[in-house]
Design an enzyme around this catalytic site. Structure first.
Site, PDB file in Angstrom:
ATOM      1  N   THR A 131       0.815  -1.213   0.000  1.00 36.70           N
ATOM      2  CA  THR A 131       0.000   0.000   0.000  1.00 36.70           C
ATOM      3  C   THR A 131       0.855   1.271   0.000  1.00 36.70           C
ATOM      4  O   THR A 131       2.000   1.240   0.466  1.00 36.70           O
ATOM      5  CB  THR A 131      -0.903  -0.012   1.256  1.00 36.70           C
ATOM      6  N   ASP A 132       0.264   2.371  -0.442  1.00 36.63           N
ATOM      7  CA  ASP A 132       0.968   3.664  -0.366  1.00 36.63           C
ATOM      8  C   ASP A 132       1.055   4.174   1.077  1.00 36.63           C
ATOM      9  O   ASP A 132       1.807   5.102   1.369  1.00 36.63           O
ATOM     10  CB  ASP A 132       0.288   4.711  -1.262  1.00 36.63           C
TER      11      ASP A 132
HETATM   12  N1  LIG Z   1      -8.000  -1.974  -0.497  1.00 39.58           N
HETATM   13  C1  LIG Z   1      -7.096  -1.063  -0.855  1.00 39.58           C
HETATM   14  O1  LIG Z   1      -7.464   0.071  -1.157  1.00 39.58           O
HETATM   15  C2  LIG Z   1      -5.641  -1.434  -0.934  1.00 39.58           C
HETATM   16  C3  LIG Z   1      -4.758  -0.499  -1.486  1.00 39.58           C
HETATM   17  C4  LIG Z   1      -3.404  -0.848  -1.609  1.00 39.58           C
HETATM   18  C5  LIG Z   1      -2.970  -2.086  -1.198  1.00 39.58           C
HETATM   19  N2  LIG Z   1      -3.845  -2.979  -0.644  1.00 39.58           N
HETATM   20  C6  LIG Z   1      -3.330  -4.290  -0.237  1.00 39.58           C
HETATM   21  O2  LIG Z   1      -3.919  -5.240  -1.116  1.00 39.58           O
HETATM   22  C7  LIG Z   1      -4.147  -6.463  -0.427  1.00 39.58           C
HETATM   23  C8  LIG Z   1      -5.613  -6.853  -0.540  1.00 39.58           C
HETATM   24  O3  LIG Z   1      -6.411  -5.807   0.039  1.00 39.58           O
HETATM   25  P1  LIG Z   1      -7.995  -5.937   0.096  1.00 39.58           P
HETATM   26  O4  LIG Z   1      -8.536  -4.579   0.230  1.00 39.58           O
HETATM   27  O5  LIG Z   1      -8.467  -6.807  -0.995  1.00 39.58           O
HETATM   28  O6  LIG Z   1      -8.162  -6.698   1.484  1.00 39.58           O
HETATM   29  P2  LIG Z   1      -9.412  -7.501   2.058  1.00 39.58           P
HETATM   30  O7  LIG Z   1      -9.395  -7.219   3.529  1.00 39.58           O
HETATM   31  O8  LIG Z   1     -10.634  -7.218   1.274  1.00 39.58           O
HETATM   32  O9  LIG Z   1      -9.037  -9.030   1.799  1.00 39.58           O
HETATM   33  C9  LIG Z   1      -8.028  -9.687   2.481  1.00 39.58           C
HETATM   34  C10 LIG Z   1      -8.204 -11.171   2.265  1.00 39.58           C
HETATM   35  O10 LIG Z   1      -7.144 -11.843   2.972  1.00 39.58           O
HETATM   36  C11 LIG Z   1      -7.693 -12.929   3.690  1.00 39.58           C
HETATM   37  N3  LIG Z   1      -6.869 -13.149   4.886  1.00 39.58           N
HETATM   38  C12 LIG Z   1      -6.738 -12.329   5.964  1.00 39.58           C
HETATM   39  N4  LIG Z   1      -5.916 -12.880   6.863  1.00 39.58           N
HETATM   40  C13 LIG Z   1      -5.511 -14.056   6.355  1.00 39.58           C
HETATM   41  C14 LIG Z   1      -4.633 -15.092   6.815  1.00 39.58           C
HETATM   42  N5  LIG Z   1      -4.049 -15.010   8.002  1.00 39.58           N
HETATM   43  N6  LIG Z   1      -4.421 -16.160   6.009  1.00 39.58           N
HETATM   44  C15 LIG Z   1      -5.018 -16.255   4.796  1.00 39.58           C
HETATM   45  N7  LIG Z   1      -5.865 -15.326   4.318  1.00 39.58           N
HETATM   46  C16 LIG Z   1      -6.111 -14.240   5.092  1.00 39.58           C
HETATM   47  C17 LIG Z   1      -9.107 -12.497   4.049  1.00 39.58           C
HETATM   48  O11 LIG Z   1      -9.943 -13.613   4.327  1.00 39.58           O
HETATM   49  C18 LIG Z   1      -9.522 -11.726   2.802  1.00 39.58           C
HETATM   50  O12 LIG Z   1     -10.097 -12.595   1.854  1.00 39.58           O
HETATM   51  C19 LIG Z   1      -3.679  -6.245   1.001  1.00 39.58           C
HETATM   52  O13 LIG Z   1      -2.389  -6.757   1.124  1.00 39.58           O
HETATM   53  C20 LIG Z   1      -3.680  -4.730   1.161  1.00 39.58           C
HETATM   54  O14 LIG Z   1      -2.709  -4.331   2.103  1.00 39.58           O
HETATM   55  C21 LIG Z   1      -5.174  -2.673  -0.502  1.00 39.58           C
END
Ligand SMILES: NC(=O)c1ccc[n+]([C@@H]2O[C@H](COP(=O)([O-])OP(=O)(O)OC[C@H]3O[C@@H](n4cnc5c(N)ncnc54)[C@H](O)[C@@H]3O)[C@@H](O)[C@H]2O)c1
Length: 348
Positions: A131-132
């Protein structure tokens, strides 16, 4: 056939990445590993669950034994790591959960990957999605570049920053072939309604107050999730080893302006009076350690890999609103039970 592991594929961004890879790469066996926490939902990827190149693995990345077992069994040549605890507010109430999943879970994956390929990393790739927020906060001007120093302010961003450092360190120390991306805020279908845009869409539908933190002047860059999935595809296949790429939408919004736009679009769509939903805006006590502004310089991925967002914010937001209004069953399912308890605690 290559075996590719995608972690967190039942979550928001992961589901779009899994769908894209299953559909576009019949020569990959896609293994989606997800613990199905409150944020994971198999409904998000129901449309591809019976594809012959898709397998779901329910498991926890914190479980070292299990992770080693599946790497031994499936010999993953590529890993796209998205599983994470991802909500800043939750990280403030339970930082340890973020340490476990985001840091220990990532190190477990790195170790398992290193263990099976240590003698020959040729053609292998570990892609860490970040993430940023690891860069901390900007003032009124400036942009995060790939060389901006890390300066995380929340337990969430500190845990993601730590995991990024581990990935880089495994690259330097063990020669592990990695790529890493830091992306701005995503929005779009299948977004869990604890995050700003889907939370407010849900509250507008239900005529509930719209809780805006502080004075609403916090600024974020927004990217449509399908454009993020395209960028992830490009970086996985064409990114240079040991490189970081920033991904952003070239699309900065103050929270309060974004909420007003959302209210206007929802009123139009729902046939409500002009200005009706804006009356639901309620300013609430600020989040501690709230970063003022994030903004991304995404020129490196643009120049090196030719990536640009393909939809405007207007188009992406309209598609998102339409999706939530067409999928009220999904929304009702995820907002029943535990969600309502969390919501009461967070905002009342
Ligand atoms: N949403 C955003 O705006 C954003 C922006 C930049 C980066 N990210 C990064 O992208 C990735 C996905 O983000 P997202 O918004 O889809 O998140 P989310 O919270 O919607 O999904 C996370 C997923 O990971 C699974 N998970 C959590 N803990 C776990 C574990 N211990 N073992 C296995 N699975 C597990 C959850 O069940 C879920 O399906 C993350 O790494 C986040 O840091 C998100």
């Amino acid at each position: 056939m290559k075996n590719i592991l995608i972690t967190g594929g039942a979550g928001f961004i992961g589901s779009h990445v899994v769908r894209r890879f299953v559909k576009n790469y019949p020569n990959y066996n896609i293994y989606n590993l997800d613990a199905l926490t409150y944020a994971g939902n198999l409904e998000n990827i129901k449309d591809i669950q019976n594809e012959s190149n898709y397998t779901f693995l329910k498991g926890d990345i914190v479980d070292e034994t299990y992770i080693n077992e599946i790497f031994e069994k499936y010999q993953f040549e590529g890993v796209l790591h998205l599983a994470a605890e991802s909500h800043v507010d939750r990280s403030i109430t339970d930082p340890l959960a973020f340490v476990k999943t985001n840091i220990i879970g990532t190190v477990n994956l790195l170790n398992a990957f290193k263990k099976i390929w240590k003698d020959n990393f040729d053609g292998k790739r570990f892609y860490h999605i970040s993430t940023d927020e690891v860069y901390g906060s900007l003032g009124e001007t400036g942009l995060f570049t790939e060389t901006t120093s890390y300066d995380p302010n929340s337990p969430y961003s500190a845990s993601k920053a730590s995991s990024d450092h581990f990935v880089r360190a495994y690259g330097e120390t063990y020669g592990l072939p990695y790529v890493l991306t830091n992306c701005s805020n995503n929005y779009g279908p299948f977004h869990f309604p604890e995050k700003l845009i889907p939370l407010f869409i849900n509250n507008i539908i239900n005529k509930k107050p719209l809780p805006v933190y502080g004075d609403g002047n916090y600024t974020r860059d927004w990217l449509f999730v399908k454009d993020h999935a395209v960028a992830i595809d490009l970086v996985f296949h064409q990114g240079k080893n040991h490189e970081t790429y920033n991904i952003g939408g070239f699309n900065e919004w103050k929270n309060i302006d974004l909420v007003r736009l959302l209210c206007q679009k929802m009123d139009e769509k729902l046939g409500r009076k002009e200005g009706e939903s804006e009356q639901l805006i309620t300013f609430v006590k600020d989040r501690p350690g709230h970063d003022l502004r994030y903004a991304i310089d995404a020129s490196k991925i643009n120049k090196e890999l030719g990536w640009m967002p393909s939809v405007t914010f207007e188009e992406g937001l309209q598609e998102t609103i339409n999706w939530y209004l067409d999928n009220t069953e999904w929304l009702n399912n995820v907002t029943s039970g535990e969600y309502s308890k969390y919501y009461e605690k967070q905002y009342q």
